[in-house]
Design a protein around this motif. Sequence first.
Motif, PDB file in Angstrom:
ATOM      1  N   ALA A  85     -13.911 -11.176  11.930  1.00  0.00           N
ATOM      2  CA  ALA A  85     -12.729 -11.402  12.768  1.00  0.00           C
ATOM      3  C   ALA A  85     -12.181 -10.086  13.292  1.00  0.00           C
ATOM      4  CB  ALA A  85     -11.660 -12.148  11.973  1.00  0.00           C
ATOM      5  N   ARG A  86     -12.166  -9.059  12.448  1.00  0.00           N
ATOM      6  CA  ARG A  86     -11.665  -7.753  12.888  1.00  0.00           C
ATOM      7  C   ARG A  86     -12.560  -7.144  13.952  1.00  0.00           C
ATOM      8  NH1 ARG A  86     -11.546  -2.650  13.288  1.00  0.00           N
ATOM      9  NH2 ARG A  86     -13.737  -2.423  12.726  1.00  0.00           N
ATOM     10  N   LEU A  87     -13.885  -7.221  13.750  1.00  0.00           N
ATOM     11  CA  LEU A  87     -14.822  -6.651  14.710  1.00  0.00           C
ATOM     12  C   LEU A  87     -14.737  -7.364  16.057  1.00  0.00           C
ATOM     13  CD1 LEU A  87     -17.985  -6.117  12.455  1.00  0.00           C
ATOM     14  CD2 LEU A  87     -16.464  -4.347  13.353  1.00  0.00           C
ATOM     15  N   LEU A  88     -14.684  -8.699  16.024  1.00  0.00           N
ATOM     16  CA  LEU A  88     -14.604  -9.456  17.269  1.00  0.00           C
ATOM     17  C   LEU A  88     -13.310  -9.152  18.024  1.00  0.00           C
ATOM     18  CD1 LEU A  88     -15.989 -12.961  16.217  1.00  0.00           C
ATOM     19  CD2 LEU A  88     -17.048 -11.372  17.842  1.00  0.00           C
ATOM     20  N   SER A  89     -12.205  -9.092  17.310  1.00  0.00           N
ATOM     21  CA  SER A  89     -10.923  -8.818  17.979  1.00  0.00           C
ATOM     22  C   SER A  89     -10.900  -7.414  18.560  1.00  0.00           C
ATOM     23  CB  SER A  89      -9.770  -8.984  16.985  1.00  0.00           C
ATOM     24  OG  SER A  89      -9.831  -8.010  15.954  1.00  0.00           O
ATOM     25  N   ASP A  90     -11.651  -6.503  17.957  1.00  0.00           N
ATOM     26  CA  ASP A  90     -11.689  -5.129  18.440  1.00  0.00           C
ATOM     27  C   ASP A  90     -12.633  -4.963  19.629  1.00  0.00           C
ATOM     28  OD1 ASP A  90     -11.148  -2.256  18.296  1.00  0.00           O
ATOM     29  OD2 ASP A  90     -13.178  -2.074  17.493  1.00  0.00           O
ATOM     30  N   LYS A  91     -13.822  -5.575  19.533  1.00  0.00           N
ATOM     31  CA  LYS A  91     -14.836  -5.386  20.573  1.00  0.00           C
ATOM     32  C   LYS A  91     -14.719  -6.391  21.708  1.00  0.00           C
ATOM     33  CE  LYS A  91     -17.415  -2.732  20.616  1.00  0.00           C
ATOM     34  NZ  LYS A  91     -17.330  -1.345  21.121  1.00  0.00           N
ATOM     35  N   VAL A  92     -14.209  -7.578  21.413  1.00  0.00           N
ATOM     36  CA  VAL A  92     -14.089  -8.612  22.449  1.00  0.00           C
ATOM     37  C   VAL A  92     -12.660  -9.170  22.393  1.00  0.00           C
ATOM     38  CG1 VAL A  92     -15.323 -10.512  23.545  1.00  0.00           C
ATOM     39  CG2 VAL A  92     -16.449  -9.226  21.725  1.00  0.00           C
ATOM     40  N   PRO A  93     -11.668  -8.375  22.786  1.00  0.00           N
ATOM     41  CA  PRO A  93     -10.267  -8.786  22.642  1.00  0.00           C
ATOM     42  C   PRO A  93      -9.888 -10.005  23.472  1.00  0.00           C
ATOM     43  CG  PRO A  93     -10.448  -6.776  23.947  1.00  0.00           C
ATOM     44  CD  PRO A  93     -11.797  -7.028  23.364  1.00  0.00           C
ATOM     45  N   ASN A 180     -30.166  -0.456  23.381  1.00  0.00           N
ATOM     46  CA  ASN A 180     -30.081  -1.897  23.624  1.00  0.00           C
ATOM     47  C   ASN A 180     -29.001  -2.571  22.791  1.00  0.00           C
ATOM     48  OD1 ASN A 180     -32.291  -1.838  25.425  1.00  0.00           O
ATOM     49  ND2 ASN A 180     -33.726  -1.916  23.704  1.00  0.00           N
ATOM     50  N   GLU A 181     -28.265  -1.771  22.037  1.00  0.00           N
ATOM     51  CA  GLU A 181     -27.288  -2.354  21.119  1.00  0.00           C
ATOM     52  C   GLU A 181     -25.927  -1.739  21.320  1.00  0.00           C
ATOM     53  OE1 GLU A 181     -26.813  -1.667  16.520  1.00  0.00           O
ATOM     54  OE2 GLU A 181     -28.307  -3.203  16.858  1.00  0.00           O
ATOM     55  N   THR A 182     -24.929  -2.585  21.391  1.00  0.00           N
ATOM     56  CA  THR A 182     -23.562  -2.103  21.480  1.00  0.00           C
ATOM     57  C   THR A 182     -23.112  -1.636  20.107  1.00  0.00           C
ATOM     58  OG1 THR A 182     -23.118  -3.731  23.188  1.00  0.00           O
ATOM     59  CG2 THR A 182     -21.209  -2.726  22.111  1.00  0.00           C
ATOM     60  N   ASN A 183     -22.560  -0.456  20.038  1.00  0.00           N
ATOM     61  CA  ASN A 183     -22.148   0.099  18.761  1.00  0.00           C
ATOM     62  C   ASN A 183     -20.777  -0.425  18.373  1.00  0.00           C
ATOM     63  OD1 ASN A 183     -21.796   1.622  16.498  1.00  0.00           O
ATOM     64  ND2 ASN A 183     -21.416   3.546  17.572  1.00  0.00           N
ATOM     65  N   THR A 184     -20.734  -1.264  17.355  1.00  0.00           N
ATOM     66  CA  THR A 184     -19.458  -1.792  16.898  1.00  0.00           C
ATOM     67  C   THR A 184     -18.756  -0.815  15.977  1.00  0.00           C
ATOM     68  OG1 THR A 184     -20.748  -2.935  15.221  1.00  0.00           O
ATOM     69  CG2 THR A 184     -19.974  -4.236  17.071  1.00  0.00           C
ATOM     70  N   ASN A 185     -19.437   0.216  15.586  1.00  0.00           N
ATOM     71  CA  ASN A 185     -18.857   1.122  14.606  1.00  0.00           C
ATOM     72  C   ASN A 185     -18.600   2.479  15.224  1.00  0.00           C
ATOM     73  OD1 ASN A 185     -18.022   2.458  12.334  1.00  0.00           O
ATOM     74  ND2 ASN A 185     -20.081   2.713  11.491  1.00  0.00           N
ATOM     75  N   SER A 186     -17.483   2.616  15.884  1.00  0.00           N
ATOM     76  CA  SER A 186     -17.094   3.923  16.378  1.00  0.00           C
ATOM     77  C   SER A 186     -16.432   4.646  15.222  1.00  0.00           C
ATOM     78  CB  SER A 186     -16.109   3.771  17.544  1.00  0.00           C
ATOM     79  OG  SER A 186     -15.025   2.966  17.143  1.00  0.00           O
ATOM     80  N   ASN A 187     -17.232   4.936  14.196  1.00  0.00           N
ATOM     81  CA  ASN A 187     -16.693   5.398  12.927  1.00  0.00           C
ATOM     82  C   ASN A 187     -16.642   6.910  12.893  1.00  0.00           C
ATOM     83  OD1 ASN A 187     -15.991   5.750  10.234  1.00  0.00           O
ATOM     84  ND2 ASN A 187     -18.102   5.584   9.543  1.00  0.00           N
ATOM     85  N   ASN A 188     -15.426   7.427  12.962  1.00  0.00           N
ATOM     86  CA  ASN A 188     -15.243   8.857  12.833  1.00  0.00           C
ATOM     87  C   ASN A 188     -14.425   9.195  11.602  1.00  0.00           C
ATOM     88  OD1 ASN A 188     -16.564   9.519  15.329  1.00  0.00           O
ATOM     89  ND2 ASN A 188     -14.765   8.712  16.406  1.00  0.00           N
ATOM     90  N   ASN A 189     -14.289   8.247  10.699  1.00  0.00           N
ATOM     91  CA  ASN A 189     -13.485   8.462   9.516  1.00  0.00           C
ATOM     92  C   ASN A 189     -14.193   9.439   8.584  1.00  0.00           C
ATOM     93  OD1 ASN A 189     -12.116   8.066   6.913  1.00  0.00           O
ATOM     94  ND2 ASN A 189     -11.115   6.351   7.948  1.00  0.00           N
TER      95      ASN A 189
END
Length: 591
Positions: A85-93, A180-189
Amino acid sequence: MISEIAPTFSTWSMSRGFISLLSYLLLLITSASPALSFVIPSSLSSLSSSSSSLSSVSDNNNKNEGKNHYDVIIVGGGAVGSTLARLLSDKVPSLDIALLDSRTPKPGDETLAKTKKTPNARAYAMSPKNLGLLGDNVLDRLQNSGRIAFYDSMQIWESDGPATLHFNHKDILPPMSNNNETNTNSNNNKLTENILGAVIEDEPLVSCLWDTLRDTPSVDLISPATVKHITQPSSSSSSSPIELTVSRQDKYNNDNNNNNTDNDDTTTTTITANLLVAADGANSYIRKNLGIFPTTAIAYGRTAVTCTVQLDRGMNRTAFQRFHTDGPIALLPIWNDDHDDDNDNDSTRERSATYANIVWSTTPSHAQKLLTLTESEFLHQLNTKLQSGPVRTPNLLLEDDSILHQYLPKPIGTAIHGVERLAQSLNAGLSMSGWTERGMVFVIPPMVEGVVGKRFGFDLNLMHARKYVGDRVVLVGDAAHTVHPMAGQGLNLGIADAECLTNHLHQTVQSGMGLHTTSGLQYALQQYESERQREVLATMGGIQALHGAFSTDFAPAVYIRSLGMNVVNSVGPLRNYLASVAVGASQIFKS
């Protein structure tokens, strides 16, 4: 299929030996494995719900009161469903999302506060990549409250040989991008850098995810509620949505943090969705109710005993795992009181307790005995296993060397004896060479001083749905697959499902087709199924190889396995690849 390796040398072909080595990708590194992701089934430890969270949940639900249609409905609000749910709301608001669960997690402020003096045995080990998918807010809250235990190294060794495996964060290769893949993890933590993984308790993790979703406009939290009936579209080509009949509690008893609904009022409503996601666990109601997802289920013939223990010293950010023929024993770091004392300069203060989680996989009969032993008896058996280091490889051919001379001519017997000793010396030499060249010698784990809380036992099984998608419905996490916990892949596979599904739904929405179109949605779901089944089946195959390789005491097989471990430990590129696959930095298959 889950049978142990037969005691014949022919079964140990070179291909089986190679598969056994390759399977270490799973074992290592808890996280998605990086080394061990173990969790007690929810049936053994309830995720509490509390009326204190009712107002915040109700506020969230009322923002779209009366709404009866969503783009995506996720059934199951545990770690996988909440992350999706968090990923979808973030990537496909643009998507309207509903997250439905039979329980209402407490607010994070309650679960993060260390009101309980000791950690809970219901915990997950997660890979650096999947930690990033939780979101910075969730990670920072867990870190600031001291409810997460990071580890950057892992030691694995066998009970009947000299081989050891050492992994650390330096073994992980930089992630390769996939155009070919959208990166759902823009992880800079920064918290996820230079680690193999982290262990997090279930309750604070889910509570923090729900807190994030409560503040997310595109997500409605529907709880406590249960699905009573599902109606799929009349045909696969129909653009009609899927329909759910939902029973929702309007009031509920908050005594003892349970969901006693004896005197509760309930309402039954109908809601529809373009896509229904089943994230409701291994006993998925959605999967079983629809009856269109045949499964393959196999019992490993093993039971896991798990508990929280107190140690005589710290673990130095290291996870330990020792393999026995009956199953592995894992010692995993968990949060400790030391976090609260970082700025305390009072040298007279009593030493803070150091805790860890134990997951001991063994035969059902032995597990039952472990659960009934007194604490001192249990500690004695546990420490005897964990405090024992590598040993010499057993004799390859005969236990009694005198038999060689009794039935064979002396020159032949002497030659066989010499080859046997040479093989044992070679394997032991490889082990010590690995320690010396890498500067990572074998370390005896801390001594376990006491058991904190209850000991739990649960049977270990493999389950795999032969298909993950149907008409406007998709399975994720344990609803689609369950595996042996030895490789720490359970939750990590589920989080990877959530990321993959998010990627493909995002691409569908970006293309302009949307989820309401049958062709666009089915294409996205088929891509998800193809990608995830390849990875999951490869992981299951590796875990099965591990299970078989370590379940045998057949001397030639033990020697080949031990030699394989030493090769992995000594050959940097192979070790790097396996570690990287285990933590999700690389995929087994490239799409």
